[in-house]
Design an enzyme around this catalytic site. Structure first.
Site, PDB file in Angstrom:
ATOM      1  CB  VAL A   1      28.580  46.495  30.611  1.00 42.06           C
ATOM      2  CG1 VAL A   1      28.617  45.581  29.395  1.00 42.06           C
ATOM      3  CG2 VAL A   1      27.150  46.641  31.131  1.00 42.06           C
ATOM      4  N   GLY A   2      29.449  46.629  34.053  1.00 47.66           N
ATOM      5  CA  GLY A   2      29.688  47.572  35.138  1.00 47.66           C
ATOM      6  C   GLY A   2      28.624  47.516  36.213  1.00 47.66           C
TER       7      GLY A   2
ATOM      8  CG  HIS B   1      66.179  32.689  47.975  1.00 46.28           C
ATOM      9  ND1 HIS B   1      65.858  32.951  46.662  1.00 46.28           N
ATOM     10  CD2 HIS B   1      66.932  31.551  47.975  1.00 46.28           C
ATOM     11  CE1 HIS B   1      66.405  32.022  45.899  1.00 46.28           C
ATOM     12  NE2 HIS B   1      67.077  31.169  46.670  1.00 46.28           N
TER      13      HIS B   1
ATOM     14  N   GLY C   1      36.092  43.597  31.819  1.00 43.72           N
ATOM     15  CA  GLY C   1      36.598  44.067  33.094  1.00 43.72           C
ATOM     16  C   GLY C   1      36.824  42.914  34.046  1.00 43.72           C
TER      17      GLY C   1
ATOM     18  CG  ASP D   1      30.305  49.672  45.569  1.00 41.91           C
ATOM     19  OD1 ASP D   1      31.487  49.888  45.898  1.00 41.91           O
ATOM     20  OD2 ASP D   1      29.915  48.582  45.104  1.00 41.91           O
TER      21      ASP D   1
ATOM     22  CE  LYS E   1      18.049  46.385  48.451  1.00 45.26           C
ATOM     23  NZ  LYS E   1      17.607  47.284  47.369  1.00 45.26           N
TER      24      LYS E   1
ATOM     25  CB  ALA F   1      34.747  44.665  49.527  1.00 42.87           C
TER      26      ALA F   1
ATOM     27  CE  LYS G   1      38.197  37.244  43.946  1.00 39.75           C
ATOM     28  NZ  LYS G   1      36.859  37.618  43.465  1.00 39.75           N
TER      29      LYS G   1
ATOM     30  CB  CYS H   1      31.617  41.894  49.045  1.00 36.02           C
ATOM     31  SG  CYS H   1      33.285  41.219  49.199  1.00 36.02           S
TER      32      CYS H   1
END
Length: 454
Positions: free
Chosen positions: A263-264, A435, A179, A303, A33, A311, A49, A40
């Site tokens: 909040v979520g 290293h 969060g 979700d 839609k 994701a 990001k 994401c």
């Protein structure tokens, strides 16, 4: 025609399910839609990001300046950054559409709902279109949720979607919710010189993480002069006189140029005919069985089923349902250890069980070993030595890895492999760790002296 598979939702899960199913030779229709890529790509992982990447040099310079080896300033053009974000998202969506076309997946733009036995009706710009199918994947994703009094107004009170579409960065910001979403966006605003206040009803930032990770993050934020208000309940947030005004339940107030309510997120499952099709919802989450099926011939992933809001977890579920729908597997879905990352500086990551989770699961043989980043040459090179890597052991095997500090997201995939393979102490030397590298902090944690959790 009757499609072998119809997918509702073109986020990471839905898109990957459609692509994989088409690769197996199934006829596929994908319903979306809004934009390809879902939250994401368009309003979540990727824009944040790009923001963090574009501003990372600000924090790097700050760290080197504390070591008295660099000076000056880095200026990021926010308008230019926003323009770059939109170009990148547009190009990615175009590439996704081309991939679907190449594979023969029909993209149907509109809002889909279950309308009958093995049917989905899509409300498109040109009217309704009915898609008959043998199997269905519901991958409708999630949206921001709000407690009463915390609803965004689009003026000075914003949700994460609105925050990402701002044209200018505010000079002061209240973040409601400590969060990952709130903390990542607050870090970007901080790098632009924004005064940050973080408010949460819980007793620590990043409350779902290891308490020692929360402590390390809070320490960094306090060094940055953030105002951290924990165990504070908010009665409401509104726009007043061109500012965001937050009122605590105590009656005290805070004001800032903007308030971000983070909040979520909750699943998008209402009003699409799920219950009429025999799908059971619990707290709006689609209930699924061991095969990620919500009803005969109906899968739910990502979700929408509420297992975990990440994701890459949705994509992993997508690969499974495509194989199952194509008859490539009859086995139940097996979810490996799911990696999780808070990006920024410092970063936090974890895979598998945290210390307290392992202790509750196994009282007798749970141990932890820790390496401090202060001993790592790459953390030292970047003048960012705060933080640690923690390995959680149970029965002599690695069951979890947690880290906080400079660039620790780089450790998340090797950590996932180590947890998934259940490494023992002997396995720590089964490969060669380069290293100098940040990976050596993982090796040091694996070989460090262990302490039994009491």
């Amino acid at each position: 025609m009757t499609y072998d598979l119809v997918v509702i939702g073109a986020g990471p899960g839905g898109f990957d399910a459609a692509v994989d199913a088409a690769g197996f030779g199934l006829s596929v229709a994908l319903v979306e839609k809004d934009f390809l890529g879902g939250t994401c790509l368009n309003r979540g992982c990727i824009p944040t990001k790009l923001w963090l990447g574009a501003t990372s040099s600000i924090e790097e310079l700050h760290n080197q300046a504390r070591m008295k080896v660099a000076s000056g300033e880095v200026t990021v053009d926010f308008a230019g950054l926003q323009n770059r974000v939109q170009k990148h998202l547009g190009a990615t969506r175009k590439a996704m559409a081309q991939q679907l076309k190449k594979l023969g997946v029909e993209l149907v733009e509109g809002t889909g709902r279950l309308s009958g036995d093995h049917q989905v009706t899509v409300a498109t710009a040109d009217g309704e279109q009915t898609l008959d199918h043998k199997k269905l994947v519901v991958a409708t994703g999630s949206k921001p949720i709000f407690f009463p009094g915390l609803e965004p107004d689009g003026e000075c009170v914003l949700d994460s979607d609105m925050f990402l579409s701002m044209e200018t960065m505010p000079e002061s910001l209240i973040v409601v919710g400590a969060g990952f979403i709130g903390l990542e966006m607050a870090q970007v605003a901080h790098r632009f010189g924004c005064k940050i206040t973080v408010v949460d009803a819980m007793d620590r930032v990043a409350p779902l993480e290891d308490p020692e990770v929360s402590k390390a993050l809070a320490s960094a934020f306090k060094r940055w002069k953030w105002d951290i208000r924990l165990e504070e309940r908010v009665a409401g947030v509104l726009t007043k006189d061109g500012k965001a005004e937050l009122t605590f339940q105590s009656g005290d107030k805070l004001t800032a140029d903007k308030a971000l309510v983070a909040v979520g997120r909750g699943p998008v499952t209402q009003g699409i005919g799920l219950e009429e099709a025999g799908v059971e919802l619990g707290f709006n989450q689609i209930q699924v069985d061991d095969y990620l099926m919500a009803a005969p011939d109906i899968y739910a992933i990502g979700d929408a089923n509420g297992h975990i809001q990440l994701a890459h977890a949705a994509s992993h579920q997508a690969h499974y349902v495509a194989r199952h729908a194509a008859g490539k597997t009859q086995a139940p879905y097996a979810c490996p250890a799911v990696p999780s990352v808070l990006y920024g500086a410092p970063e936090a990551m974890r895979v598998g069980k945290m210390e307290n989770e392992a202790f509750l699961a196994d009282f007798d043989t749970t141990e932890v070993s820790v390496a401090q980043l202060a001993a790592n040459p790459m953390a030292q090179a970047h003048a960012a030595t705060q933080g640690f890597v923690k390995v959680v052991w149970s029965g002599g095997k690695v069951v979890g890895v947690t880290a906080v500090g400079h660039d620790v997201s780089r450790l998340v995939t090797p950590a996932a492999m180590i947890v998934q393979q259940g490494w023992t102490a002997d396995d720590a030397h089964s490969i060669i760790f380069a290293h100098p590298s940040l990976d050596e902090a993982l090796l040091m944690a694996l070989t460090a002296e262990r302490r039994k959790i009491q």
